[in-house]
Design a protein around this motif. Structure first.
Motif, short mmCIF file in Angstrom:
data_model
loop_
_atom_site.label_atom_id
_atom_site.label_comp_id
_atom_site.label_asym_id
_atom_site.label_seq_id
_atom_site.Cartn_x
_atom_site.Cartn_y
_atom_site.Cartn_z
N PHE A 172 -30.79 27.06 51.27
CA PHE A 172 -31.92 27.91 51.65
C PHE A 172 -32.22 28.93 50.55
O PHE A 172 -31.31 29.35 49.83
CB PHE A 172 -31.63 28.64 52.96
CG PHE A 172 -31.31 27.74 54.11
CD1 PHE A 172 -32.31 27.07 54.80
CD2 PHE A 172 -29.99 27.54 54.52
CE1 PHE A 172 -32.02 26.23 55.85
CE2 PHE A 172 -29.69 26.70 55.57
CZ PHE A 172 -30.70 26.04 56.24
N ASN A 192 -26.93 26.32 47.15
CA ASN A 192 -27.49 26.92 48.37
C ASN A 192 -28.63 26.08 48.92
O ASN A 192 -29.56 25.71 48.19
CB ASN A 192 -27.99 28.34 48.08
CG ASN A 192 -28.91 28.39 46.88
OD1 ASN A 192 -28.48 28.21 45.74
ND2 ASN A 192 -30.19 28.65 47.13
N GLY A 245 -26.81 33.89 51.91
CA GLY A 245 -27.78 32.87 51.51
C GLY A 245 -27.42 32.11 50.26
O GLY A 245 -27.91 31.00 50.04
N LEU A 287 -38.11 28.23 55.16
CA LEU A 287 -36.72 28.00 55.52
C LEU A 287 -36.55 26.73 56.35
O LEU A 287 -35.58 25.98 56.17
CB LEU A 287 -36.17 29.20 56.29
CG LEU A 287 -35.93 30.48 55.47
CD1 LEU A 287 -35.50 31.62 56.38
CD2 LEU A 287 -34.89 30.24 54.39
N VAL A 323 -33.68 34.29 53.16
CA VAL A 323 -32.60 34.53 54.13
C VAL A 323 -32.45 36.02 54.37
O VAL A 323 -32.35 36.49 55.51
CB VAL A 323 -31.28 33.91 53.64
CG1 VAL A 323 -30.12 34.31 54.56
CG2 VAL A 323 -31.38 32.40 53.57
#
Length: 318
Positions: free
Chosen positions: A122, A120, A110, A298, A127
């Motif tokens: 997310f 990143n 993640g 997400l 994650v």
């Protein structure tokens, strides 16, 4: 010759730093951690320590031996990921290897796969949480029953969360005040709304977050659930119970507000929060899982680049 240094935006003059911001988030999570230990016992503390230690270790190992970059463990971001991941794990679990796997996925997949903090797309803790939920559904959906302060053990108690009861057509046996204080079942970080709100208030005062995402997230979930509840839709609780149970409060205040994975502009943040709230209620009502916060955030993380493209910041000197 005078050389100009060219760097990417934002160009903001401030004494703030990533390290200061991350450690303020950690401070804001302390009330929820204390409540988790009070309601679920020392096992909640052990889970948190294991999660934080694993996240810090995996980040250090990846930076040193794979990316070969200076370590950033001390900036506190790995601690934030570890605490948030622990808050999404049942407090009764004795499978600390499960927590370690979640930490590896959160940090390794993640976060560090994309280059580390700030790159990143997310939220890393989500994650890891979703990976554990899909891979280990039984272990991740066996919850303790809270209610007694400082319990010695949970050898004989394990029950469904309020959302699980609603999904199965059962009746809730607690009041809104119980949900607000935290004397109901659930994961470590979602049982006490008041503890989460205290932490969120601290972040707002320190200007780490703004009100836009939490208010639009919680407000949308409240309004949509109220409409569905008044229309008699099966499996939908009254709006107050809806926002006080499950992970809405934790997600809205600490996960959806992640500045790396959420939109830059105020309008974009309002849209982001609206999408999170709407998707959460849709997934809770018609999805296979009783909870929908993680999936909703997400999905909206994935939509953040589009939101940023649509809601561009004001241009100066045009």
């Amino acid at each position: 010759m005078n050389l100009l240094n060219i760097s990417g935006s934002p160009h903001v003059h401030s004494d703030e730093s990533t390290k200061k911001i991350m450690w303020r988030v950690n401070m804001a999570l302390i009330p929820a951690l204390v409540c988790s230990i009070a309601f679920f016992g020392l096992n909640a503390l052990i889970i948190s320590l294991v999660s934080v230690a694993c996240c810090c270790l995996f980040q250090w190992l990846i930076e040193k031996f794979i990316l070969k970059t200076p370590t950033t463990v001390c900036d506190g971001s790995a601690v934030v990921t570890g605490l948030l991941l622990a808050f999404n794990v049942p407090a009764t679990t004795q499978m600390f290897g499960l927590v370690a796997i979640g930490a590896l996925v959160a940090i390794g997949v993640g976060k560090m796969t994309f280059g580390g903090l700030g790159k990143n797309p997310f939220n890393p803790a989500l994650v890891g949480r979703v990976f554990l939920l899909i891979s280990f559904p039984v272990q991740m959906t066996t919850w303790p029953v809270a209610g007694n302060l400082f319990p010695m053990s949970f050898d004989t108690v394990a029950g469904a969360t309020p959302l699980g009861l609603l999904k199965e057509g059962g009746e809730l046996n607690f009041t809104v005040l119980d949900a607000f204080l935290g004397t109901i079942g659930g994961s470590m970080g979602e049982v006490s709304a008041i503890a989460i709100l205290i932490g969120a208030a601290y972040l707002l005062i320190k200007k780490v977050i703004t009100w836009h995402i939490p208010v639009s997230f919680i407000g949308t979930a409240f309004v949509v659930s109220a409409i569905m509840w008044l229309c008699g839709v099966d499996g939908v609780a009254d709006p107050c119970t809806t926002i006080l149970t499950g992970g809405i409060m934790l997600g809205a205040c600490f996960m959806a507000t992640d500045m790396v994975t959420s939109p830059m502009t105020k309008m974009g943040q309002l849209i982001f929060g609206f999408g999170c709230g709407l998707l959460t209620i849709i997934i809770r009502t018609w999805g296979a899982y009783p909870e929908g916060v993680s999936f909703a955030i997400l999905l909206m993380n994935a939509a953040t680049p589009l939101i940023n493209k649509w809601c561009k910041p004001t241009r100066f000197a045009c």
